[in-house]
Design a protein around this motif. Structure first.
Motif, PDB file in Angstrom:
ATOM      1  N   THR A  80       0.846  -1.195   0.000  1.00 37.20           N
ATOM      2  CA  THR A  80       0.000   0.000   0.000  1.00 37.20           C
ATOM      3  C   THR A  80       0.878   1.240   0.000  1.00 37.20           C
ATOM      4  N   MET A  81       0.598   2.143  -0.950  1.00 39.05           N
ATOM      5  CA  MET A  81       1.329   3.418  -1.013  1.00 39.05           C
ATOM      6  C   MET A  81       0.513   4.484  -0.282  1.00 39.05           C
ATOM      7  N   LEU A  82       1.179   5.283   0.564  1.00 38.17           N
ATOM      8  CA  LEU A  82       0.508   6.366   1.281  1.00 38.17           C
ATOM      9  C   LEU A  82       0.828   7.701   0.611  1.00 38.17           C
ATOM     10  N   VAL A  83      -0.213   8.492   0.369  1.00 37.11           N
ATOM     11  CA  VAL A  83      -0.049   9.788  -0.284  1.00 37.11           C
ATOM     12  C   VAL A  83      -0.511  10.889   0.666  1.00 37.11           C
ATOM     13  N   GLN A  84       0.402  11.810   0.996  1.00 36.63           N
ATOM     14  CA  GLN A  84       0.069  12.936   1.872  1.00 36.63           C
ATOM     15  C   GLN A  84       0.047  14.198   1.028  1.00 36.63           C
ATOM     16  N   SER A  85      -1.163  14.754   0.820  1.00 36.36           N
ATOM     17  CA  SER A  85      -1.324  15.956  -0.006  1.00 36.36           C
ATOM     18  C   SER A  85      -0.486  15.883  -1.290  1.00 36.36           C
ATOM     19  N   GLY A  86      -0.783  14.858  -2.092  1.00 33.71           N
ATOM     20  CA  GLY A  86      -0.225  14.764  -3.428  1.00 33.71           C
ATOM     21  C   GLY A  86       1.200  14.288  -3.538  1.00 33.71           C
ATOM     22  N   LYS A  87       1.759  13.782  -2.446  1.00 39.46           N
ATOM     23  CA  LYS A  87       3.142  13.296  -2.466  1.00 39.46           C
ATOM     24  C   LYS A  87       3.189  11.921  -1.814  1.00 39.46           C
ATOM     25  N   PRO A  88       3.868  10.947  -2.441  1.00 45.22           N
ATOM     26  CA  PRO A  88       3.951   9.622  -1.807  1.00 45.22           C
ATOM     27  C   PRO A  88       4.942   9.681  -0.646  1.00 45.22           C
ATOM     28  N   VAL A  89       4.503   9.248   0.533  1.00 50.36           N
ATOM     29  CA  VAL A  89       5.370   9.355   1.717  1.00 50.36           C
ATOM     30  C   VAL A  89       5.759   8.006   2.300  1.00 50.36           C
ATOM     31  N   LEU A 121       1.567  27.004   4.247  1.00 50.24           N
ATOM     32  CA  LEU A 121       2.079  25.641   4.149  1.00 50.24           C
ATOM     33  C   LEU A 121       2.297  25.225   2.693  1.00 50.24           C
ATOM     34  N   GLU A 122       1.418  25.700   1.821  1.00 42.64           N
ATOM     35  CA  GLU A 122       1.554  25.384   0.399  1.00 42.64           C
ATOM     36  C   GLU A 122       2.851  26.002  -0.148  1.00 42.64           C
ATOM     37  N   GLU A 123       3.124  27.234   0.273  1.00 41.97           N
ATOM     38  CA  GLU A 123       4.347  27.879  -0.180  1.00 41.97           C
ATOM     39  C   GLU A 123       5.602  27.170   0.340  1.00 41.97           C
ATOM     40  N   LEU A 124       5.479  26.581   1.520  1.00 42.76           N
ATOM     41  CA  LEU A 124       6.597  25.793   2.056  1.00 42.76           C
ATOM     42  C   LEU A 124       6.718  24.434   1.355  1.00 42.76           C
ATOM     43  N   GLY A 125       5.788  24.142   0.436  1.00 41.14           N
ATOM     44  CA  GLY A 125       5.835  22.854  -0.265  1.00 41.14           C
ATOM     45  C   GLY A 125       5.311  21.699   0.550  1.00 41.14           C
ATOM     46  N   LEU A 126       4.505  21.996   1.598  1.00 39.94           N
ATOM     47  CA  LEU A 126       4.090  20.951   2.531  1.00 39.94           C
ATOM     48  C   LEU A 126       2.688  20.416   2.282  1.00 39.94           C
ATOM     49  N   THR A 127       1.936  21.073   1.404  1.00 41.03           N
ATOM     50  CA  THR A 127       0.579  20.597   1.140  1.00 41.03           C
ATOM     51  C   THR A 127       0.160  20.996  -0.265  1.00 41.03           C
ATOM     52  N   MET A 128      -1.026  20.557  -0.665  1.00 41.76           N
ATOM     53  CA  MET A 128      -1.626  21.022  -1.931  1.00 41.76           C
ATOM     54  C   MET A 128      -3.127  20.969  -1.755  1.00 41.76           C
ATOM     55  N   TYR A 129      -3.855  21.661  -2.651  1.00 43.88           N
ATOM     56  CA  TYR A 129      -5.310  21.609  -2.609  1.00 43.88           C
ATOM     57  C   TYR A 129      -5.764  20.431  -3.457  1.00 43.88           C
ATOM     58  N   GLY A 130      -6.600  19.574  -2.876  1.00 44.44           N
ATOM     59  CA  GLY A 130      -6.992  18.354  -3.586  1.00 44.44           C
ATOM     60  C   GLY A 130      -8.367  18.414  -4.226  1.00 44.44           C
ATOM     61  N   GLN A 131      -9.116  19.532  -3.978  1.00 51.36           N
ATOM     62  CA  GLN A 131     -10.517  19.586  -4.402  1.00 51.36           C
ATOM     63  C   GLN A 131     -11.203  18.274  -4.024  1.00 51.36           C
ATOM     64  N   MET A 132     -12.128  17.783  -4.849  1.00 52.01           N
ATOM     65  CA  MET A 132     -12.756  16.501  -4.517  1.00 52.01           C
ATOM     66  C   MET A 132     -12.162  15.367  -5.349  1.00 52.01           C
ATOM     67  N   THR A 133     -12.297  15.422  -6.661  1.00 51.37           N
ATOM     68  CA  THR A 133     -11.822  14.305  -7.487  1.00 51.37           C
ATOM     69  C   THR A 133     -10.490  14.586  -8.191  1.00 51.37           C
ATOM     70  N   ALA A 134      -9.890  15.766  -7.922  1.00 49.28           N
ATOM     71  CA  ALA A 134      -8.587  16.082  -8.533  1.00 49.28           C
ATOM     72  C   ALA A 134      -7.483  15.281  -7.852  1.00 49.28           C
ATOM     73  N   GLY A 135      -7.356  15.459  -6.551  1.00 46.31           N
ATOM     74  CA  GLY A 135      -6.309  14.773  -5.799  1.00 46.31           C
ATOM     75  C   GLY A 135      -6.629  13.324  -5.512  1.00 46.31           C
ATOM     76  N   SER A 136      -7.810  12.879  -5.906  1.00 47.49           N
ATOM     77  CA  SER A 136      -8.170  11.478  -5.651  1.00 47.49           C
ATOM     78  C   SER A 136      -8.354  10.706  -6.957  1.00 47.49           C
ATOM     79  N   TRP A 137      -7.962  11.350  -8.078  1.00 46.69           N
ATOM     80  CA  TRP A 137      -7.781  10.650  -9.349  1.00 46.69           C
ATOM     81  C   TRP A 137      -9.035   9.970  -9.888  1.00 46.69           C
ATOM     82  N   ILE A 138     -10.162  10.687  -9.815  1.00 49.29           N
ATOM     83  CA  ILE A 138     -11.384  10.119 -10.396  1.00 49.29           C
ATOM     84  C   ILE A 138     -12.248  11.217 -11.034  1.00 49.29           C
ATOM     85  N   TYR A 139     -11.557  12.257 -11.561  1.00 46.59           N
ATOM     86  CA  TYR A 139     -12.235  13.301 -12.325  1.00 46.59           C
ATOM     87  C   TYR A 139     -12.523  12.754 -13.716  1.00 46.59           C
TER      88      TYR A 139
END
Ligand SMILES: NC(=O)c1ccc[n+]([C@@H]2O[C@H](COP(=O)([O-])OP(=O)(O)OC[C@H]3O[C@@H](n4cnc5c(N)ncnc54)[C@H](O)[C@@H]3O)[C@@H](O)[C@H]2O)c1
Ligand SMILES: NC(=O)c1ccc[n+]([C@@H]2O[C@H](COP(=O)([O-])OP(=O)(O)OC[C@H]3O[C@@H](n4cnc5c(N)ncnc54)[C@H](O)[C@@H]3O)[C@@H](O)[C@H]2O)c1
Lengths: 556, 556
Positions: A80-89, A121-139
């Motif tokens: 299982t791959m874990l993704v934290q705000s658009g980045k695999p961790v 936090l976004e400027e620090l590169g620590l997060t991103m906006y996922g909307q609903m189906t954008a960051g969850s890959w089902i748009y």
């Protein structure tokens, strides 16, 4: 900001066909869907990884995108791959029942859940906006918007007009990205729509794309066309150039025979709403010069706009807020009756949520439209008595242009979704489909969101802000065998205002997939039923009793 | 409010022995642990379902409690019960790898995540406060507090005094529920403690319970006793009646040879901190009469109290905040250097978190202390070189009085926890233990909390408020095969300030349990390692490299 020119990854297209680029279909599926979200046909700004909804992204950065792709290509069916705000961790060894990907996007601790901290936090590169189906890959492109709008107007028709908008006139404003679906959704329900926009280019574009039928020369012409079509019970959508804050009150004054009123101007952001008195050409310059003054003017115009809506309601029309916060802006503009008409969810969608209904969708990993045609046929055979479904599929086949991987959306409820999923899985197994199908949904679903200004506005028991449900929903999808599961904050209403979850299953034709699909596609809409039973909705209690959903507090 | 008299359920004691009251050990375990949380030996106010931490409850209402018990007794090993803030809201068919219970407690959407909205919803009967281990059924009494405090002082010793507090004097205040563990934790580390409290009854109680050794007659006497013991490198704890806001500055003035300074008065709530100038007897009356004025006085006293702490630090002492917000109150009281000493997590605990270490715990479902004795022995054999562990277990065996089901806590890290779990499972299988063991942890763990005033204060990369991690943690535990999983809001720091998750596994001696335990007890502390690698901690990166934790962004 990367441009298309200097980024060798662009343009991104998901692989199609039956050759795997990952180790199995369970990992090929999220890989193709991640890429599909960034296909130029789907993504608003693929060069910035933005899929839709302002800043809704599929991956945090290009380095993160590369790592996601690399990791998915190599992932085993018990990892299982874990993704934290658009980045695999991380990658953990799990088991064959576990999801292959777990995603948490944009989540912040309550006291910090605001745009200011998010941007920091976004400027620090620590997060991103996922909307609903954008960051969850089902748009799946604008089909989702069109069908939701169709479903809403169908619900209006059911509630007030015996199941059809034929013989009625709808007045609305806003022909933008979302709002542009309104004219087509009204005519799909056989109604007449007058759609006001201040921007000629938006009207022109909707006509070009066949979402809007004609443009009227002026107000009188619009009304003339509308009445004629209405009297013939003929569907027709009419664009009208003008400012809604002027046009709505004038139509009211004229006692125009309007049956339904709503609005999809970008009211949620006052700088995106043109006030009366500001010329269209001066809009952006004026907003930039004096944002505070512009906001005040916009709110005053929205007050006039909403006053007309309330008075149309007084005169007997069906009036609703379409999720753009115009009521609250009008209230700020000094109009104190603004909240007298409801939001669209409590008014029309909640009864569907009580049945576990929501925006069920699937995509063909083969890339072949014939696969979707075959699933369309299967769905129609599976639910021969569902008229609305038959109507929607017919129209979608005619009107919807695929974006990226061919896909279909249709609202199905508890006791229905798993039948569709099992059927698709069987078709994959039998070779009736060329490749596996992914089956997911929007986060805007019956049991997956806490959002007091939209999906959980005005719950019967006052539980609008309770956020336990989307968290239980994500854990339930994880426990039931979804292939990927996501938990997001913000979505369409912004920071601090919602928490929501999503799931996607992969019908790869195996027996294990069938077991998972049956479980996920039963329990996921089941959450919608129990959430609404708990809040005291009779319709949900009926569904639970009829279809055997267990409610522990009512047993024993 | 129900009293003990008229509630036939009371007193509640978990079943013990090997006879099942549910259908399997996987459901018997949450049932016994729910009841164990409400055992009068554990629960502060069992008649109100309150376990600890002010209002931390195990179930929302007695009707909800009855439904939880009824449902657990009947639950199958491929079913999952959903709990929404202490009330069962659904039972779904899942699979044998899925958790038997999924819990979400006290969660609210960001903009509504405050005490006012929470109280409103609580009064409507729609939510409850779950604290950390109250609503997730893995509270084990004060042993948890004692060991955490022991571990903190051991970390202080490691950092500054070559691994022992022998030959040092610690100054602290507050001998309440939490703070009362401080004197014993210091002497367990062979140090000398001077503990100030304004309340004679608290000093008396701690001496009675053998947490505190002696009471000094006055300040000079306290110092005399302390120096004598220190010089003999002998552990000794000394109670001193007085107000910390007077005593700390006086000791500073006297240039008392203090090596370590902290505080556990109830500073987080200014009405629970006695200001200088208010007599102990008039405390509650004064606080009630004029809460605002009392708060101002308390904050002024805390400013004096914290000023002394900062100046002890200037003079070379090791000084830290112990999670009670006294720095922020002193700042409000006008002292601008308050934040010059750190909180305890960044100062001592975070290095442990980087290794995946945290408050691992287990309980014997048999109810037989011999089972815990056997596990103690096994743990000591499993980790022969872990001196601190050996010391802790030895002292715990001597000092800890079991409350309800016998239990043990000890901090273990990534690569260690699953070994302990597998060993216990084998011992159940072989009959070396009379009944299965539950294995869980506090929510305060390495990879399971977002809490910017405590567990994630001052993260290296500024990611304190990012809440993706606890959500990923709960989904990972669910995916890995935990028997129950929980996601809470608020915990020890209150509404809007934290999100945290927990998991419990059941070692029932089966092969499936072994597979689940190996997976959960690897991946759960693994989250701590990757969370700290991501934030840039070298120690975490070392651990990941040494012990083989995959970091996708560093691959390829
Ligand atoms: N119902 C839902 O589920 C849902 C989902 C997402 C977004 N929304 C909301 O719907 C709204 C519209 O979204 P969109 O993507 O179409 O926005 P958009 O910005 O693309 O379009 C808004 C349109 O309104 C027009 N407009 C602005 N001021 C006007 C005025 N005074 N009179 C007439 N027209 C005016 C603009 O010219 C523009 O064409 C947004 O507020 C959005 O947040 C609702
Ligand atoms: N470190 C952690 O992980 C953690 C966990 C939970 C709670 N806490 C915090 O620790 C604090 C203590 O918790 P507790 O359960 O022991 O509280 P408590 O209320 O039981 O005890 C507080 C003690 O402080 C004494 N006190 C008050 N004012 C004083 C003064 N001016 N001088 C000397 N003594 C004074 C009181 O008489 C009382 O005995 C709380 O603020 C709590 O929120 C920390």
């Amino acid at each position: 900001m990367t441009t298309t020119q200097d980024n060798p990854r662009l343009p991104i297209h998901a692989a199609t066909g039956t050759e795997l680029t990952a180790k199995s279909w369970q990992t090929e599926a999220p890989l193709r869907m991640l890429m599909n979200n960034l296909d130029p046909e789907n993504a608003e700004r693929p060069e910035d990884l933005v899929v839709y909804g302002g800043t809704g992204k599929a991956a945090r950065s290009w380095e993160a995108y590369d790592a996601l792709v690399r990791t998915l290509r190599d992932l085993e069916d018990d990892e299982t791959m874990l993704v934290q705000s658009g980045k695999p961790v991380g990658v953990f060894k799990t088991n064959k029942w576990a999801p292959r990907v777990l995603i948490a996007n944009s989540n912040l601790v309550g006291d910090w859940a605001n745009w200011e901290e998010f941007r920091r936090l976004e400027e620090l590169g620590l997060t991103m906006y996922g909307q609903m189906t954008a960051g969850s890959w089902i748009y799946i492109g604008t089909q989702g918007i069109l069908q939701g709008t169709f479903e809403t107007f169908a619900a209006v028709a059911d509630k007030r007009f015996n199941g059809t908008l034929a013989g009625t006139i709808t007045l609305t404003a806003g022909l933008g990205g979302m709002g542009g679906a309104q004219p087509l959704a009204v005519t799909m329900n056989d109604g007449v729509a007058i759609c006001v926009d201040v921007d000629q280019s938006r009207i022109t574009r909707r006509i070009e794309h066949r979402y809007l039928d004609v443009q009227a020369d002026d107000l009188d012409h619009a009304l003339e066309l509308a009445v004629a079509a209405r009297d013939e019970r003929r569907g027709l959508s009419i664009g009208l150039l003008g400012n809604a804050a002027e046009i709505f009150p004038r139509l009211l004054e004229m006692k125009a025979p309007i049956d339904v009123v709503t609005d999809q101007t970008s009211a949620h952001d006052p700088l995106s709403y043109l006030p009366v008195g500001v010329a269209f050409e001066e809009w952006h310059e004026a907003a930039e010069r004096d944002p505070a003054g512009f906001t005040k003017d916009a709110q005053a115009s929205m007050a006039a706009h909403v006053r007309a809506m309330v008075e149309f309601q007084d005169a007997g029309a069906e009036v609703f807020d379409y999720g753009n916060s115009i009521r609250d802006e009008a209230r700020k503009g000094g109009y104190d009756r603004a909240f007298e008409f409801p939001g669209f969810v409590p008014a029309y969608i909640r009864p569907l949520f009580c049945e576990g209904k929501g925006p069920f969708r699937w995509a063909a990993l083969s890339g072949d439209p014939a696969d979707i045609a075959a699933t369309d046929k299967a769905i129609l055979e599976l639910f021969p008595d569902n008229e609305r479904l038959h109507k929607w599929i017919g129209m979608a086949q005619e009107r919807v242009h695929y974006q990226g991987l061919p896909a279909r959306i249709c609202w199905l409820g508890y006791g229905e979704r798993h039948l569709a999923g099992l059927k698709f899985n069987e078709m994959v197994k039998n070779g009736e489909l060329k490749a596996p199908i992914v089956i997911g949904r929007d986060h805007l679903d019956c049991g997956s969101v806490a959002s007091p200004y939209r999906e959980t506005e005005a719950m019967l028991d006052g539980s609008d802000a309770i956020a336990d449900w989307p968290l239980l929903n994500a854990m339930t999808a994880t426990a039931s065998g979804a292939t990927w599961v996501s938990l997001h904050h913000g979505g369409g209403v912004g920071m601090g205002r919602s928490i929501h979850s999503g799931q996607v299953c992969v019908a790869d034709g195996t027996e294990l997939a069938a077991a998972k699909i049956e479980s996920v596609l039963t329990n996921d809409p089941g959450m919608g039923v129990i959430r609404h039973v708990d809040a005291g909705y009779d319709r949900a209690a009926e569904i639970a009793a009829e279809r055997g959903v267990r409610i522990p507090m009512q047993e024993g």
